[in-house]
Design an enzyme around this catalytic site. Structure first.
Site, PDB file in Angstrom:
ATOM      1  N   LEU A 102      35.006  40.575  43.261  1.00  0.00           N
ATOM      2  CA  LEU A 102      33.998  41.528  42.834  1.00  0.00           C
ATOM      3  C   LEU A 102      33.275  40.746  42.399  1.00  0.00           C
ATOM      4  O   LEU A 102      31.773  40.790  42.006  1.00  0.00           O
ATOM      5  CB  LEU A 102      34.170  42.831  42.242  1.00  0.00           C
ATOM      6  N   GLY A 103      33.817  39.824  41.238  1.00  0.00           N
ATOM      7  CA  GLY A 103      32.810  39.457  40.269  1.00  0.00           C
ATOM      8  C   GLY A 103      33.808  37.950  39.212  1.00  0.00           C
ATOM      9  O   GLY A 103      35.651  38.845  39.966  1.00  0.00           O
TER      10      GLY A 103
ATOM     11  N   GLY B 195      34.412  35.523  35.423  1.00  0.00           N
ATOM     12  CA  GLY B 195      33.490  36.295  34.904  1.00  0.00           C
ATOM     13  C   GLY B 195      34.065  34.955  33.532  1.00  0.00           C
ATOM     14  O   GLY B 195      35.088  33.868  34.138  1.00  0.00           O
TER      15      GLY B 195
ATOM     16  N   VAL C 178      37.419  39.951  38.516  1.00  0.00           N
ATOM     17  CA  VAL C 178      37.525  41.153  38.600  1.00  0.00           C
ATOM     18  C   VAL C 178      37.256  41.310  40.249  1.00  0.00           C
ATOM     19  O   VAL C 178      37.247  41.087  41.290  1.00  0.00           O
ATOM     20  CB  VAL C 178      36.067  42.025  38.284  1.00  0.00           C
TER      21      VAL C 178
ATOM     22  N   LYS D 141      40.483  44.147  36.628  1.00  0.00           N
ATOM     23  CA  LYS D 141      39.883  42.643  36.302  1.00  0.00           C
ATOM     24  C   LYS D 141      40.862  42.164  35.293  1.00  0.00           C
ATOM     25  O   LYS D 141      41.751  42.491  34.204  1.00  0.00           O
ATOM     26  CB  LYS D 141      39.099  43.508  34.807  1.00  0.00           C
TER      27      LYS D 141
ATOM     28  N   ASP E 254      31.248  44.287  21.719  1.00  0.00           N
ATOM     29  CA  ASP E 254      30.749  43.469  22.065  1.00  0.00           C
ATOM     30  C   ASP E 254      29.542  44.504  23.793  1.00  0.00           C
ATOM     31  O   ASP E 254      29.441  44.440  25.256  1.00  0.00           O
ATOM     32  CB  ASP E 254      31.454  43.035  23.643  1.00  0.00           C
TER      33      ASP E 254
END
Length: 788
Positions: A517-518, A520, A525, A540, A638
């Site tokens: 999905l992505g 970082g 993820v 994640k 965060d």
């Protein structure tokens, strides 16, 4: 008589006149006693002397008839030559003049020992120990034949002593045989006679109790049961002063050196006499061996074998035997090992202490061997019993092993499952079970192990399904794909988790990976699926090995799970739900609620701002979720637009609870600021303890940007940004967006207070203020609507 003397005076044997010359030289120095350690058992063979005596016998008959002047002169010359060539006579005269010469004798142990012939008129009676007692069970060496010096030398000597010694089974000489039984006469050893002469103790005053002791004046010399003296050596070869025979007869040695001393004349040159192997030196000359014996007697430096030594040895054997039989089998392996080593070291150290400090020799060899052999045997028996039990367990039915393997496989313990499956005879059913196991290995990305399973199956049936093709693909994939340090870490493309080489979906824990999905700063993820309940999840992943040393990575992993566990307890409509957390290899993962929508980061640009009314509702929902988390003792740390999801349904969700703290720790540990530090609170930059008010500051910063499209604090570098956040006031948001109403400015100013004591103390208060502003805006808008 060393190599130098042989080289300079001629080859051995020398004429006895030369020995006589040396004896005379030494005697003139007034020593106490001289030991001439040479076997002089046969007359010297002198061919010149023999010829002269033959001529003397031949001509003496004629000369008796004619005694003229020439005949008399001839006979005188013959007599003078005879004396000059008679070396034995010269040596005899030298010994007689000295009166201090002790000669050696030698017994033949191999000779048959006859009946006792001892009598007062026996030639050796005067050389024997007269006062001898024989306790029961005690004895001494015996011999039936003796090699004595020739009668002329024997009569001239001050005495004799035997030079026999006894070597142990290893060939090492450790004992001196002080007494020999020769036909009922007890002859003392050569060193004993020399020591007695030095102490002015005549042989007839020596007393002996065989197997117990020899009394030498006021000294008592301990004996073994076989009437031997256990030697305590002064040192290695060269421990005593030595002088070359050549130097002595050439006046290179001062007379004072020998005065009142025991002087031993003994050969040490190579080839004359073989050296002895002793416990002090492996090549000790016979003369030095005798010197060590004399030194031990004169200094009373004895090694005693006590009368109770045999009893002690027997008791040690019995006690250790009982322990090996009854104690060791009943205690655990560790205790048994400690007991064994304690007993062994106790035996050795105890015997060593008695030997070194007390001079007492206790035989511990057989007890020690019994202990070692018994313990080794016991351990071997235990090993065989254990192995037999292991084989019995491993020989369980095939069905039991198969069921255990299936159970291990269901629990994710694939290696243990494979181990159990290999103990089951191969058939078509097991081929199906192993095929499923290999696919599980593929899902876990353990390609080499999956290939090993396929190879094991191919030994039984290589045509089963597509195992050969899968094995080939897995082998190629394991050689070309990057795992380990590059896998989802530095240099990774992020899609390695989706590749297995055979099309089988990989897994993390029990979750199947569908797609990425992505990606970082902390990891990747994935979209996953829980096959047990058919639920779609977002997974994640986080790898700590990229930023931390192994020990720190381990600590961070533990902290990660504590935070994930805490975040998993949060149940709020505006906080993403965490389902599970785990590790696989060196990667940690969190399975959470899958959200369809977008984060708020795209609404932070001036031309893409959300309506002010929606911002109020979204921020209020976020503050409500934070207030709930803060009451549970959990701080996000965060808060930023990228961590807030706006779902397609319009619901706002806070994400990354549980890993925000890990991310912050990573930044601190590596010294690198990951993500965007513009949302950090002053106390975060100052390194102070962070609480919920830090999240309120970050939320205020995010709200400022959502309303204006600009950040409240800027800086050309991290240091400048930190300075502005800590010291500079934020700008009036209405200068950036005039549409912002004053109540919102008040809320922003309150949330962005640098002093956290002046800031909102609870996110819930900020929620109430935002809801109140929202209600007032709704009321005003309602009034502005036309009446239908």
């Amino acid at each position: 008589i060393d190599n130098d003397s042989i080289e300079k005076l001629g080859r051995w044997p020398w004429p006895r006149s030369r020995v006589a010359e040396g004896v005379t030289k030494i005697s003139s120095a007034e020593p106490k006693i001289i030991g001439l350690n040479l076997i002089l058992s046969e007359p010297e063979q002198n061919t010149g002397l023999k010829e002269i005596r033959d001529l003397e016998n031949l001509f003496s008959l004629t000369l008796k008839k004619d005694t003229g002047k020439d005949g008399i002169l001839f006979m005188d010359a013959m007599e003078t030559a005879t004396k000059r060539l008679d070396n034995d006579k010269q040596l005899k005269e030298a010994i007689q003049r000295s009166g201090k010469i002790m000669l050696p004798a030698f017994f033949k142990d191999s000779a048959i020992v006859g009946d006792d012939l001892a009598a007062e008129d026996h030639p050796l009676s005067s050389q024997s120990i007269q006062n001898v007692s024989i306790p029961p069970g005690m004895d001494c060496p015996r011999a039936g034949e003796i090699i004595l010096p020739i009668p002329e030398l024997l009569g001239a000597a001050a005495g004799i002593g035997h030079i026999n010694f006894g070597a142990d089974m290893d060939g090492t000489v450790r004992k001196e045989r002080l007494i020999y039984d020769y036909q009922g006469l007890f002859i003392p050893s050569y060193p004993l006679r020399l020591a007695a002469a030095f102490l002015n103790v005549p042989v007839n005053r020596l007393k002996a109790e065989l197997g117990v002791s020899v009394t030498l004046g006021n000294r008592e010399i301990p004996l073994t049961r076989f009437s031997e003296l256990l030697l305590s050596f002064k040192g290695k070869r060269g421990a005593f002063k030595r002088y070359s025979f050549f130097d002595v007869i050439n006046d290179k040695v001062p007379d004072a050196i020998f005065k009142n001393k025991i002087v031993l004349v003994s050969p040490s040159a190579s080839g004359i006499m073989n050296p002895l192997i002793t416990s002090a030196d492996i090549s000790m000359p016979m003369g030095e061996f005798s010197a060590n014996t004399i030194w031990a007697i004169l200094n009373e430096n004895y090694i005693r074998e006590p009368s109770w030594g045999s009893f002690a040895e027997l008791m040690l054997i019995i006690i250790l035997g009982m322990m090996i039989t009854f104690v060791f089998p009943r205690i655990k392996a560790m205790a048994s090992s400690l007991t064994f080593f304690s007993l062994l070291f106790g035996l050795i150290l105890g015997a060593s202490y008695l030997f070194v400090s007390k001079g007492i020799w206790i035989r511990v060899t057989y007890p020690a061997l019994l202990l070692v052999a018994g313990y080794t045997g016991l351990i071997s028996i235990r090993f065989f019993i254990t192995e037999a039990g292991k084989e019995k367990v491993e020989g369980e039915s095939a069905e039991t092993n198969r069921m255990l393997g299936v159970s291990f496989q269901e629990q994710g313990m694939l290696d243990m499952a494979f181990d159990k499956f290999r103990r089951v005879p191969m058939d078509d059913q097991m081929m199906g079970v192993l095929y499923n196991l290999a696919q599980d290995y593929e899902r876990k990305r353990q390609l080499n192990k999956a290939a090993s399973v396929y190879e094991y199956m191919a030994e039984y049936n290589g045509k089963y399904k597509d195992i050969l093709e899968r094995k080939k693909k897995l082998t190629l994939a394991s050689e070309t794909m990057v795992f380990g340090d590059g896998f989802l870490g530095k240099g990774s493309t992020g899609d390695g988790l989706e590749m297995t080489g055979t099309g089988t979906r990989p897994t993390l824990g029990r979750y199947e990976i569908i797609k990425q999905l992505g990606k970082g700063a902390m990891g990747v993820v994935y979209l996953g699926q829980d096959p047990r309940i058919n639920r779609t999840t977002a997974i994640k992943t986080v790898r700590f090995s990229d930023d931390f040393e192994p020990e720190e990575a381990k600590k961070m992993t533990e902290t990660f799970f504590r935070e994930a566990e805490s975040a998993g307890t949060l149940s709020h409509p505006n906080i993403v739900t965490i389902y599970d957390a785990g590790t696989e290899k060196d990667m940690a993962y969190i399975a959470m609620e899958y959200l369809e929508g977008t984060d708020l980061d795209q609404f932070t640009k001036p031309d893409q701002l959300l309506p002010m009314r929606k911002v109020i509702d979204y921020v209020a929902d976020i503050a409500d979720g934070l207030d709930y988390a803060h009451q549970k003792g959990i701080v996000h740390r965060d808060i930023k637009p990228a961590n807030i999801m706006l779902l397609d349904s319009g619901i706002i969700k806070i994400t990354d609870f549980g890993i925000a703290r890990i991310s912050a720790s990573s930044q601190t540990m590596t010294g690198v600021i990951k993500g965007t530090p513009h949302y950090m609170s002053p106390e975060q930059f100052s390194g102070k303890k962070v609480d919920g008010r830090s999240d309120i500051f970050s939320l205020g910063t995010m709200m400022f940007r959502l309303l204006t499209g600009h950040l409240p604090f800027h800086g050309d570098n991290p240091a400048a940004l930190m300075h502005n956040i800590l010291n500079e006031p934020h700008p009036d948001p209405r200068t950036l967006n005039p549409k912002i109403i004053k109540p919102l400015v008040f809320i922003l100013n309150k949330a962005l207070e640098k002093d956290r004591e002046k800031r909102y103390q609870r996110a819930g208060i900020m929620v109430d203020h935002l809801r109140e502003v929202g209600r007032k805006i709704d009321a005003v808008m309602l009034k502005k609507q036309p009446v239908k």
